[in-house]
Design an enzyme around this catalytic site. Structure first.
Site, PDB file in Angstrom:
ATOM      1  N   ASP A  90       0.823  -1.226   0.000  1.00 37.99           N
ATOM      2  CA  ASP A  90       0.000   0.000   0.000  1.00 37.99           C
ATOM      3  C   ASP A  90       0.850   1.265   0.000  1.00 37.99           C
ATOM      4  O   ASP A  90       0.417   2.312   0.481  1.00 37.99           O
ATOM      5  CB  ASP A  90      -0.957   0.024   1.209  1.00 37.99           C
ATOM      6  CG  ASP A  90      -1.767  -1.255   1.337  1.00 37.99           C
ATOM      7  OD1 ASP A  90      -2.393  -1.649   0.342  1.00 37.99           O
ATOM      8  OD2 ASP A  90      -1.753  -1.858   2.422  1.00 37.99           O
TER       9      ASP A  90
ATOM     10  N   ASN B 108      -4.960 -10.336  -4.853  1.00 35.12           N
ATOM     11  CA  ASN B 108      -4.869  -9.856  -3.472  1.00 35.12           C
ATOM     12  C   ASN B 108      -4.156  -8.515  -3.420  1.00 35.12           C
ATOM     13  O   ASN B 108      -4.162  -7.838  -2.397  1.00 35.12           O
ATOM     14  CB  ASN B 108      -4.125 -10.869  -2.584  1.00 35.12           C
ATOM     15  CG  ASN B 108      -2.726 -11.176  -3.092  1.00 35.12           C
ATOM     16  OD1 ASN B 108      -2.447 -11.111  -4.290  1.00 35.12           O
ATOM     17  ND2 ASN B 108      -1.840 -11.548  -2.181  1.00 35.12           N
TER      18      ASN B 108
ATOM     19  N   GLY C  96      -3.679  -4.543  -4.647  1.00 39.62           N
ATOM     20  CA  GLY C  96      -4.602  -3.476  -5.013  1.00 39.62           C
ATOM     21  C   GLY C  96      -3.859  -2.187  -5.252  1.00 39.62           C
ATOM     22  O   GLY C  96      -3.196  -1.674  -4.355  1.00 39.62           O
ATOM     23  N   HIS C  97      -3.904  -1.679  -6.491  1.00 39.31           N
ATOM     24  CA  HIS C  97      -3.210  -0.448  -6.828  1.00 39.31           C
ATOM     25  C   HIS C  97      -4.216   0.574  -7.354  1.00 39.31           C
ATOM     26  O   HIS C  97      -5.029   0.258  -8.226  1.00 39.31           O
ATOM     27  CB  HIS C  97      -2.140  -0.701  -7.897  1.00 39.31           C
ATOM     28  CG  HIS C  97      -1.044  -1.603  -7.430  1.00 39.31           C
ATOM     29  ND1 HIS C  97      -0.170  -2.241  -8.280  1.00 39.31           N
ATOM     30  CD2 HIS C  97      -0.676  -1.991  -6.186  1.00 39.31           C
ATOM     31  CE1 HIS C  97       0.678  -2.976  -7.580  1.00 39.31           C
ATOM     32  NE2 HIS C  97       0.386  -2.832  -6.304  1.00 39.31           N
TER      33      HIS C  97
ATOM     34  N   LYS D  88       0.207 -25.296  -6.401  1.00 34.98           N
ATOM     35  CA  LYS D  88       1.374 -25.250  -7.290  1.00 34.98           C
ATOM     36  C   LYS D  88       2.555 -25.996  -6.674  1.00 34.98           C
ATOM     37  O   LYS D  88       3.211 -26.803  -7.339  1.00 34.98           O
ATOM     38  CB  LYS D  88       1.745 -23.794  -7.568  1.00 34.98           C
ATOM     39  CG  LYS D  88       3.020 -23.607  -8.389  1.00 34.98           C
ATOM     40  CD  LYS D  88       3.337 -22.125  -8.551  1.00 34.98           C
ATOM     41  CE  LYS D  88       4.650 -21.935  -9.299  1.00 34.98           C
ATOM     42  NZ  LYS D  88       4.979 -20.488  -9.468  1.00 34.98           N
TER      43      LYS D  88
ATOM     44  N   ASN E 211       2.295  -6.450  -3.678  1.00 37.15           N
ATOM     45  CA  ASN E 211       2.584  -6.617  -2.252  1.00 37.15           C
ATOM     46  C   ASN E 211       3.873  -5.863  -1.908  1.00 37.15           C
ATOM     47  O   ASN E 211       4.090  -4.800  -2.454  1.00 37.15           O
ATOM     48  CB  ASN E 211       2.623  -8.101  -1.884  1.00 37.15           C
ATOM     49  CG  ASN E 211       1.450  -8.884  -2.462  1.00 37.15           C
ATOM     50  OD1 ASN E 211       1.646  -9.795  -3.271  1.00 37.15           O
ATOM     51  ND2 ASN E 211       0.240  -8.522  -2.082  1.00 37.15           N
TER      52      ASN E 211
ATOM     53  N   THR F  88      -8.142  -3.702  -1.813  1.00 36.82           N
ATOM     54  CA  THR F  88      -8.665  -5.048  -2.054  1.00 36.82           C
ATOM     55  C   THR F  88      -9.654  -5.481  -0.980  1.00 36.82           C
ATOM     56  O   THR F  88     -10.707  -6.041  -1.283  1.00 36.82           O
ATOM     57  CB  THR F  88      -7.494  -6.056  -2.111  1.00 36.82           C
ATOM     58  OG1 THR F  88      -6.652  -5.708  -3.211  1.00 36.82           O
ATOM     59  CG2 THR F  88      -8.018  -7.478  -2.332  1.00 36.82           C
TER      60      THR F  88
ATOM     61  N   GLY G 146       0.355  14.004  -3.325  1.00 41.90           N
ATOM     62  CA  GLY G 146      -1.057  13.933  -3.681  1.00 41.90           C
ATOM     63  C   GLY G 146      -1.341  12.677  -4.474  1.00 41.90           C
ATOM     64  O   GLY G 146      -0.446  11.875  -4.755  1.00 41.90           O
TER      65      GLY G 146
END
Length: 464
Positions: A67, A92, A94-95, A181, A263, A339, A454
């Site tokens: 973040d 997962n 979030g931008h 995986k 992340n 997110t 800003g």
């Protein structure tokens, strides 16, 4: 592709056309033909020459707990990039990016996809929830299955019941998908696009394995397979062999290639505050493994740093402020997860974690964001070192029980107590704000290249 899908493909998804890696986990691998690999020339013996040629890849990574504003930095660099890549994580992440007054929220798509002249790549290190991918593209004009997301929630419930605490995941199915995986039972995009009968069999087996572990899990296998078959045809035109694609991009004509990390360093599965971490490598090594590119071609590595510290979920947070300072930072910074919608925990800037992140990533420079949030502070504290049992420790503790016990040593700096949001040049920043930035540079040993005051693109001040 027909109907609405055709319209989307000429929007954001059109820019993904070359390529979504066929090694991504569902994620999507195909064997290339001899013609596809005609570029490969076996060695004729003797010492292999070192290849110092080729385009360098610019990398943007989070240097704290996420973040930090990576999307804004990526958007800034993407305006001059030819290729923009995601290398790890899933939805997962979030931008948020603001361009010309319009706000975009990205989770799977690279933030730089706003640049219509660039190609966007989702590499093999990313796990993809296909419904989420298309929904995100339409909203903004490894493959994760629905049951992976359900399992993620059930695992959190079990942790709470057994241990009295959970990890605080986003419940997007990222951990269970990476677990599949690692256990070699996961499904990739290449599997989805190959023999669907074989894919269906493996999907059913995977669902049964999860049901055996979580008897309350309900999976509409036939319904999900029907949807997946439809998604397969929608996504087929966008899938390429990403290793070959990236090789050609790096070794072909001059190109500017940008990699966007998801992340952040302190959430890395190996180097983060384990177990309160994500399930992928968010540090610079994840760029190589998540895109199939050699370390030799890693160029500038930019670390994105918030002017204070935040984290979402639970886990150690040495400089957290559970007081009016934390509340002020949370309110002024609008610190709510893109997110999850969860409020972020807030605290003073911690230079110990920045030095640690730099040890791992070798940052070329920092982008310092949200400096304007500190505009109202009369005094600003900065964590400069940790003490354990009364003694300074020169390292960042790997054990979370130890990290919970450290005492933070703070330096106090005077605040500038004036509005910086309209500043567009270094010289326009208050002297005390400039001193704060120089203090960070001197203590971490990494220069600050950009300062954010800003949300908009034009609010990023470039220093050099």
């Amino acid at each position: 592709m027909g109907g609405n899908v055709q319209e989307v493909s000429f929007g954001f998804l059109k820019r993904l056309e070359c390529c979504l890696s066929n090694r991504v986990s569902n994620s999507l691998q195909t064997r290339g033909t001899l013609e596809e690999y005609a570029w490969y020339k076996p060695s004729t013996g003797g010492k292999r020459p070192r290849n110092d040629t080729g385009n360098k890849v610019t990398v943007v990574l989070g240097a704290q707990w996420g973040d930090e504003g990576k999307g804004k930095v990526v958007d800034l660099l993407a305006t001059e990039s030819d290729i923009i890549c995601r290398c790890q994580g899933g939805n997962n992440a979030g931008h948020t990016v603001v361009v010309e007054g319009k706000e975009y929220d990205f989770h799977l798509l690279p933030s730089g996809i706003i640049n219509s002249k660039a190609l966007s790549v989702i590499g093999n290190g990313v796990v993809i929830h296909l419904p989420g991918l298309f929904e995100e593209a339409e909203k903004n004009e490894k493959k994760v299955f629905d049951f992976h997301q359900a399992v993620d929630g059930l695992q959190e419930v079990q942790r709470q019941a057994h241990d009295g605490k959970n990890i605080g995941t986003t419940k997007k199915g990222i951990g269970p998908t990476y677990s599949s995986k690692a256990s070699r039972t996961g499904l990739r995009i290449c599997d989805l696009l190959d023999d669907f009968k074989e894919f269906s069999l493996r999907f059913k087996n995977l669902a049964q394995q999860h049901h055996a572990m979580f008897p309350t899990l309900e999976v509409d296998v036939d319904g999900q397979l029907k949807k997946l078959k439809e998604y397969a045809e929608r996504i087929r035109p966008m899938v390429r062999d990403a290793v070959y694609f990236m090789y050609e991009a790096i070794n072909g004509p001059p190109k500017k290639i940008l990699v966007e990390g998801a992340n952040a360093a302190l959430l890395d599965i190996d180097f983060g505050t384990y177990p309160f971490v994500t399930s992928s490598n968010c540090t610079v090594g994840g760029v190589c493994t998540g895109l199939g590119i050699p370390p030799l071609n890693i160029g500038d590595v930019y670390g994105v740093v918030k002017a204070y510290t935040t984290r979402v979920g639970i886990g150690a947070f040495p400089t957290e402020q559970l007081n009016e300072v934390g509340e002020l930072l949370q309110t002024r910074g609008h610190e709510v997860g893109v997110t999850t919608g969860r409020k972020r925990r807030c605290g003073w800037l911690d230079l110990v974690i920045l030095r640690y992140a730099n040890m791992i990533n070798g940052f070329t420079a920092f982008a310092l964001t949200k400096l304007d949030i500190l505009d109202v502070m009369e005094e600003i504290k900065v964590g400069v070192s940790y003490k354990l049992n009364g003694k300074n420790i020169p390292y960042f503790p790997a054990n979370m029980d130890v990290l919970q016990k450290v005492e933070v040593v703070y330096d106090k700096l005077p605040g500038w107590n004036c509005d910086t949001s309209s500043c567009r040049k270094w010289e326009e920043l208050p002297v005390k704000a400039q001193n704060y930035i120089r203090f960070i540079e001197n203590h971490v040993g990494v220069p600050v290249k950009w300062v954010g005051v800003g949300k908009a693109r034009e609010s990023m001040i470039q220093i050099f």
